[in-house]
Scaffold this motif. Structure first.
Motif, short mmCIF file in Angstrom:
data_model
loop_
_atom_site.label_atom_id
_atom_site.label_comp_id
_atom_site.label_asym_id
_atom_site.label_seq_id
_atom_site.Cartn_x
_atom_site.Cartn_y
_atom_site.Cartn_z
N GLU A 27 49.60 -28.13 -18.03
CA GLU A 27 48.92 -29.15 -18.83
C GLU A 27 48.42 -28.50 -20.13
O GLU A 27 47.33 -27.96 -20.18
CB GLU A 27 47.75 -29.76 -18.04
N GLN A 28 49.26 -28.52 -21.16
CA GLN A 28 48.93 -27.94 -22.45
C GLN A 28 49.63 -28.73 -23.54
O GLN A 28 50.48 -29.56 -23.25
CB GLN A 28 49.34 -26.46 -22.49
N GLU A 29 49.29 -28.48 -24.78
CA GLU A 29 49.85 -29.25 -25.89
C GLU A 29 51.19 -28.70 -26.38
O GLU A 29 51.92 -29.41 -27.07
CB GLU A 29 48.87 -29.27 -27.06
N PHE A 30 51.52 -27.45 -26.06
CA PHE A 30 52.76 -26.82 -26.49
C PHE A 30 53.30 -26.01 -25.33
O PHE A 30 52.55 -25.36 -24.62
CB PHE A 30 52.49 -25.91 -27.69
N TYR A 31 54.61 -26.07 -25.13
CA TYR A 31 55.23 -25.33 -24.04
C TYR A 31 56.39 -24.51 -24.58
O TYR A 31 57.22 -25.02 -25.35
CB TYR A 31 55.73 -26.30 -22.97
N LEU A 32 56.45 -23.25 -24.19
CA LEU A 32 57.56 -22.37 -24.51
C LEU A 32 58.01 -21.75 -23.20
O LEU A 32 57.19 -21.14 -22.49
CB LEU A 32 57.14 -21.28 -25.50
N GLY A 33 59.27 -21.93 -22.84
CA GLY A 33 59.76 -21.41 -21.56
C GLY A 33 61.17 -20.88 -21.69
O GLY A 33 61.84 -21.03 -22.71
N THR A 34 61.62 -20.27 -20.60
CA THR A 34 62.95 -19.68 -20.51
C THR A 34 63.89 -20.63 -19.77
O THR A 34 63.51 -21.24 -18.79
CB THR A 34 62.88 -18.33 -19.78
N MET A 35 65.11 -20.73 -20.25
CA MET A 35 66.14 -21.51 -19.57
C MET A 35 66.76 -20.62 -18.50
O MET A 35 67.46 -19.65 -18.80
CB MET A 35 67.20 -21.98 -20.58
N LEU A 36 66.47 -20.93 -17.23
CA LEU A 36 66.92 -20.12 -16.10
C LEU A 36 68.25 -20.66 -15.55
O LEU A 36 68.48 -21.87 -15.55
CB LEU A 36 65.87 -20.15 -14.99
N HIS A 37 69.09 -19.75 -15.06
CA HIS A 37 70.35 -20.11 -14.40
C HIS A 37 71.29 -20.89 -15.33
O HIS A 37 71.92 -21.87 -14.91
CB HIS A 37 70.10 -20.90 -13.11
N LEU A 38 71.39 -20.47 -16.58
CA LEU A 38 72.33 -21.09 -17.51
C LEU A 38 73.77 -20.80 -17.06
O LEU A 38 74.07 -19.69 -16.63
CB LEU A 38 72.15 -20.54 -18.92
N PRO A 39 74.66 -21.78 -17.16
CA PRO A 39 76.05 -21.52 -16.79
C PRO A 39 76.74 -20.66 -17.85
O PRO A 39 76.46 -20.77 -19.03
CB PRO A 39 76.66 -22.92 -16.73
N SER A 40 77.64 -19.81 -17.40
CA SER A 40 78.43 -19.00 -18.31
C SER A 40 79.34 -19.93 -19.12
O SER A 40 79.82 -20.92 -18.59
CB SER A 40 79.27 -18.01 -17.50
N PRO A 41 79.49 -19.70 -20.38
CA PRO A 41 79.18 -18.53 -21.19
C PRO A 41 77.82 -18.62 -21.91
O PRO A 41 77.58 -17.87 -22.85
CB PRO A 41 80.32 -18.51 -22.21
N LEU A 42 76.95 -19.54 -21.52
CA LEU A 42 75.65 -19.68 -22.19
C LEU A 42 74.70 -18.60 -21.68
O LEU A 42 74.69 -18.27 -20.50
CB LEU A 42 75.06 -21.06 -21.93
N ASP A 43 73.86 -18.08 -22.58
CA ASP A 43 72.83 -17.13 -22.18
C ASP A 43 71.72 -17.09 -23.22
O ASP A 43 71.77 -17.80 -24.22
CB ASP A 43 73.41 -15.73 -21.89
N GLN A 44 70.71 -16.29 -22.95
CA GLN A 44 69.56 -16.10 -23.84
C GLN A 44 68.91 -17.41 -24.25
O GLN A 44 68.57 -17.63 -25.41
CB GLN A 44 69.96 -15.30 -25.09
N GLY A 45 68.71 -18.31 -23.28
CA GLY A 45 68.17 -19.62 -23.60
C GLY A 45 66.67 -19.71 -23.45
O GLY A 45 66.07 -19.09 -22.58
N HIS A 46 66.07 -20.50 -24.33
CA HIS A 46 64.65 -20.84 -24.19
C HIS A 46 64.45 -22.27 -24.71
O HIS A 46 65.29 -22.81 -25.42
CB HIS A 46 63.74 -19.83 -24.91
N LEU A 47 63.35 -22.87 -24.30
CA LEU A 47 63.05 -24.22 -24.73
C LEU A 47 61.62 -24.30 -25.23
O LEU A 47 60.75 -23.56 -24.78
CB LEU A 47 63.29 -25.23 -23.61
N HIS A 48 61.42 -25.20 -26.19
CA HIS A 48 60.10 -25.47 -26.77
C HIS A 48 59.87 -26.97 -26.63
O HIS A 48 60.78 -27.76 -26.85
CB HIS A 48 60.08 -25.18 -28.28
#
Length: 144
Positions: free
Chosen positions: A81-102
Motif C-alpha cells: 500500500e504505497q503511492e509508487f511501486y517499482l518491482g522486478t518481472m519474475l519468470h520472464l519467458p525467453s528471450p525476454l530478460d532484465q525486466g522491471h515494472l513501475h
C-alpha cells in the motif's frame, strides 16, 4: 474522474475476493531501441493486461495481451500500500530478460530486454499503459 492504476491493482490484490482481473487501457505507448538507436514509437489503443493472484499469496501473474510481437506473462511481488511501486518481472519467458515494472496512479510501465547472443541484436523495450478504459474481475481462472 480517471481510474487510478496502482490503487486499483492494490485493491484487487489485497481486498478483492476475485482471483483474476482484466484491465483495458485507452493508451499504450511502445518504445524500442537497439544499439542505443530508437525505433519509431508505436501508440496503440485498448490494450489489455490480465492479473491473477497466485499461490503462494505473495505473487501476482500478469499477462501482457496485445503486445506488438507476442503475448507473454510474468510474476511480480504484490505491491504494498504505497503511492509508487517499482518491482522486478519474475519468470520472464525467453528471450525476454532484465525486466522491471513501475506503477503509480497514472501509468503502468514495463521495461525489458529481448535478448540475443549477439549484443548488437538486443532490443530494449518500454511499454507504458495509461488511462484505464475498463476493468473486469473474474471469480477464478488462469492466464491463457
Amino acid at each position: 474522474m480517471p481510474t487510478p492504476i496502482l490503487p486499483t491493482i492494490q485493491n484487487f490484490v489485497h481486498h478483492s475476493p476475485y482471483t483474476c482481473m482484466e484491465i483495458i487501457f485507452a493508451d499504450h505507448l511502445v518504445l524500442n531501441s537497439q544499439n542505443q538507436l530508437p525505433f519509431l514509437p508505436v501508440l496503440k489503443q485498448h490494450s489489455r493486461i490480465m492479473l491473477c493472484k497466485k499461490s503462494p499469496k505473495c505473487l501476482v501473474q500478469m499477462l501482457v495481451a496485445d503486445n506488438p510481437v507476442f503475448n507473454f506473462s510474468f510474476d511480480f511481488v504484490l505491491p504494498a500500500e504505497q503511492e509508487f511501486y517499482l518491482g522486478t518481472m519474475l519468470h520472464l519467458p525467453s528471450p525476454l530478460d532484465q525486466g522491471h515494472l513501475h506503477m503509480d496512479a497514472d501509468q503502468l510501465t514495463l521495461c525489458y530486454r529481448i535478448n540475443a547472443k549477439d549484443p548488437k541484436l538486443r532490443v530494449y523495450v518500454s511499454q507504458t499503459f495509461t488511462h484505464v478504459h475498463h476493468v473486469e474481475k473474474f471469480p477464478s481462472g488462469h492466464l491463457v
